[in-house]
Design a protein around this motif. Sequence first.
Motif, PDB file in Angstrom:
ATOM      1  N   VAL A 141       0.856  -1.188   0.000  1.00 32.37           N
ATOM      2  CA  VAL A 141       0.000   0.000   0.000  1.00 32.37           C
ATOM      3  C   VAL A 141       0.891   1.236   0.000  1.00 32.37           C
ATOM      4  N   GLU A 142       0.571   2.205  -0.855  1.00 35.09           N
ATOM      5  CA  GLU A 142       1.375   3.429  -0.963  1.00 35.09           C
ATOM      6  C   GLU A 142       0.466   4.642  -0.940  1.00 35.09           C
ATOM      7  N   TYR A 143       0.941   5.732  -0.341  1.00 36.96           N
ATOM      8  CA  TYR A 143       0.150   6.966  -0.306  1.00 36.96           C
ATOM      9  C   TYR A 143       1.053   8.147   0.012  1.00 36.96           C
ATOM     10  N   HIS A 144       0.496   9.341  -0.181  1.00 39.81           N
ATOM     11  CA  HIS A 144       1.187  10.579   0.162  1.00 39.81           C
ATOM     12  C   HIS A 144       0.632  11.081   1.493  1.00 39.81           C
ATOM     13  N   ASP A 160      -3.753  11.704   4.458  1.00 41.22           N
ATOM     14  CA  ASP A 160      -3.215  10.746   3.488  1.00 41.22           C
ATOM     15  C   ASP A 160      -4.054  10.747   2.219  1.00 41.22           C
ATOM     16  N   SER A 161      -3.396  10.888   1.079  1.00 40.20           N
ATOM     17  CA  SER A 161      -4.104  10.946  -0.208  1.00 40.20           C
ATOM     18  C   SER A 161      -3.382  10.086  -1.237  1.00 40.20           C
ATOM     19  N   GLN A 162      -3.991   9.959  -2.421  1.00 44.49           N
ATOM     20  CA  GLN A 162      -3.432   9.170  -3.525  1.00 44.49           C
ATOM     21  C   GLN A 162      -3.094   7.754  -3.050  1.00 44.49           C
ATOM     22  N   ILE A 163      -4.045   7.107  -2.403  1.00 45.13           N
ATOM     23  CA  ILE A 163      -3.822   5.782  -1.818  1.00 45.13           C
ATOM     24  C   ILE A 163      -3.996   4.720  -2.897  1.00 45.13           C
ATOM     25  N   VAL A 164      -2.936   3.950  -3.133  1.00 41.30           N
ATOM     26  CA  VAL A 164      -2.948   2.897  -4.148  1.00 41.30           C
ATOM     27  C   VAL A 164      -2.348   1.631  -3.537  1.00 41.30           C
ATOM     28  N   ALA A 165      -2.561   0.496  -4.207  1.00 42.40           N
ATOM     29  CA  ALA A 165      -2.077  -0.774  -3.663  1.00 42.40           C
ATOM     30  C   ALA A 165      -1.871  -1.790  -4.777  1.00 42.40           C
ATOM     31  N   THR A 166      -1.187  -2.868  -4.440  1.00 40.12           N
ATOM     32  CA  THR A 166      -1.050  -4.010  -5.341  1.00 40.12           C
ATOM     33  C   THR A 166      -0.924  -5.273  -4.514  1.00 40.12           C
ATOM     34  N   GLU A 167      -1.477  -6.365  -5.021  1.00 40.80           N
ATOM     35  CA  GLU A 167      -1.308  -7.675  -4.405  1.00 40.80           C
ATOM     36  C   GLU A 167      -0.512  -8.605  -5.314  1.00 40.80           C
ATOM     37  N   SER A 168      -0.167  -8.136  -6.496  1.00 41.80           N
ATOM     38  CA  SER A 168       0.506  -8.992  -7.479  1.00 41.80           C
ATOM     39  C   SER A 168       2.024  -8.887  -7.439  1.00 41.80           C
ATOM     40  N   ASP A 169       2.557  -7.868  -6.760  1.00 46.16           N
ATOM     41  CA  ASP A 169       3.994  -7.667  -6.702  1.00 46.16           C
ATOM     42  C   ASP A 169       4.342  -7.178  -5.300  1.00 46.16           C
ATOM     43  N   VAL A 182      -7.221   2.686  -4.209  1.00 47.04           N
ATOM     44  CA  VAL A 182      -7.930   2.178  -3.034  1.00 47.04           C
ATOM     45  C   VAL A 182      -9.116   3.068  -2.683  1.00 47.04           C
ATOM     46  N   MET A 183      -8.960   4.383  -2.876  1.00 40.82           N
ATOM     47  CA  MET A 183     -10.055   5.328  -2.658  1.00 40.82           C
ATOM     48  C   MET A 183     -10.180   6.200  -3.891  1.00 40.82           C
ATOM     49  N   ASP A 184     -11.355   6.799  -4.054  1.00 40.01           N
ATOM     50  CA  ASP A 184     -11.503   7.703  -5.188  1.00 40.01           C
ATOM     51  C   ASP A 184     -10.634   8.932  -4.961  1.00 40.01           C
ATOM     52  N   PRO A 185     -10.179   9.574  -6.039  1.00 35.85           N
ATOM     53  CA  PRO A 185      -9.191  10.660  -5.909  1.00 35.85           C
ATOM     54  C   PRO A 185      -9.729  11.916  -5.240  1.00 35.85           C
ATOM     55  N   PHE A 186     -11.020  11.971  -4.963  1.00 37.09           N
ATOM     56  CA  PHE A 186     -11.605  13.162  -4.350  1.00 37.09           C
ATOM     57  C   PHE A 186     -11.728  13.041  -2.832  1.00 37.09           C
ATOM     58  N   HIS A 187     -11.192  11.951  -2.276  1.00 35.47           N
ATOM     59  CA  HIS A 187     -11.226  11.768  -0.825  1.00 35.47           C
ATOM     60  C   HIS A 187      -9.838  11.412  -0.293  1.00 35.47           C
ATOM     61  N   MET A 188      -9.660  11.654   0.983  1.00 40.12           N
ATOM     62  CA  MET A 188      -8.412  11.304   1.661  1.00 40.12           C
ATOM     63  C   MET A 188      -8.739  10.766   3.044  1.00 40.12           C
ATOM     64  N   VAL A 189      -7.726  10.230   3.699  1.00 41.61           N
ATOM     65  CA  VAL A 189      -7.889   9.685   5.043  1.00 41.61           C
ATOM     66  C   VAL A 189      -7.244  10.639   6.048  1.00 41.61           C
ATOM     67  N   LEU A 221      -8.780  -1.752   3.490  1.00 35.65           N
ATOM     68  CA  LEU A 221      -9.390  -1.092   2.335  1.00 35.65           C
ATOM     69  C   LEU A 221      -8.817  -1.653   1.040  1.00 35.65           C
ATOM     70  N   ALA A 222      -7.488  -1.815   1.005  1.00 39.29           N
ATOM     71  CA  ALA A 222      -6.834  -2.328  -0.199  1.00 39.29           C
ATOM     72  C   ALA A 222      -7.271  -3.752  -0.499  1.00 39.29           C
ATOM     73  N   ARG A 223      -7.296  -4.607   0.517  1.00 38.69           N
ATOM     74  CA  ARG A 223      -7.689  -5.993   0.313  1.00 38.69           C
ATOM     75  C   ARG A 223      -9.166  -6.104  -0.048  1.00 38.69           C
ATOM     76  N   SER A 224      -9.988  -5.230   0.513  1.00 41.39           N
ATOM     77  CA  SER A 224     -11.422  -5.263   0.211  1.00 41.39           C
ATOM     78  C   SER A 224     -11.693  -4.907  -1.236  1.00 41.39           C
ATOM     79  N   VAL A 225     -10.953  -3.926  -1.763  1.00 40.22           N
ATOM     80  CA  VAL A 225     -11.097  -3.572  -3.181  1.00 40.22           C
ATOM     81  C   VAL A 225     -10.752  -4.757  -4.060  1.00 40.22           C
TER      82      VAL A 225
END
Length: 231
Positions: A141-144, A160-169, A182-189, A221-225
Amino acid sequence: MNEVSRQEKKYAINIADGVSLRSRLGAVMHADTHNGAQGYVIRSLYFDTPDDQDFHEKIDGMELRRKIRLRTYSPRSDFAMLEMKQKEGPYQRKRSLRLGREDAERLCRGDYRPLQSYADPFAAECYGLMHCRCYRPKAVVEYHRQAYVARENHIRITLDSQIVATESDHSLFSERLPMYAVMDPFHMVLEVKYNGFLLSYLKDLLDMVERSELSVSKYCLARSVSKSLQG
């Protein structure tokens, strides 16, 4: 080993409120020295059991639960932090240990033997747990993040914004990973961390933005997506 114990609250807020809140927090709190104009990048590799026990215990709201991760702040870094977070009543206990890059890369491949070379008892605890329960790398999981701190009550507020993830690498130090949002770009944590109680002037600032409390972590959140896409 480093250790902290404090209460944590997580909220979803929209970007516009986040920008406004960031300005207000900056006027009354100390900005994290790593912030910069766009914040700083955090990348974490999460481990879990074959049947995703930690994921399900968090989703089910179990009172006592844990998560284990490797965290770095740049693919070019020469180290990573091995961290274990445990929920203990209203508090989150976090312990961490700095690992060299080569040792961290071996953990990314599911090889936990390097932990046996560290004298810290926390390393031995992590090795025993991850080995006996067959923990495996599950998701990156990666974010700013933009962070603000106050000395009173060890208060730390992060956006925290721009939250992205991967399970393949699971290559924590890779320059390029195949990420999904992981989240739409208009929201942050928004995360609020403190000991004892939150100071009233900060509570008033937080009350100025519309927010909904999150009951799950970024890992969940990442795993749920991913699980929803597979389903």
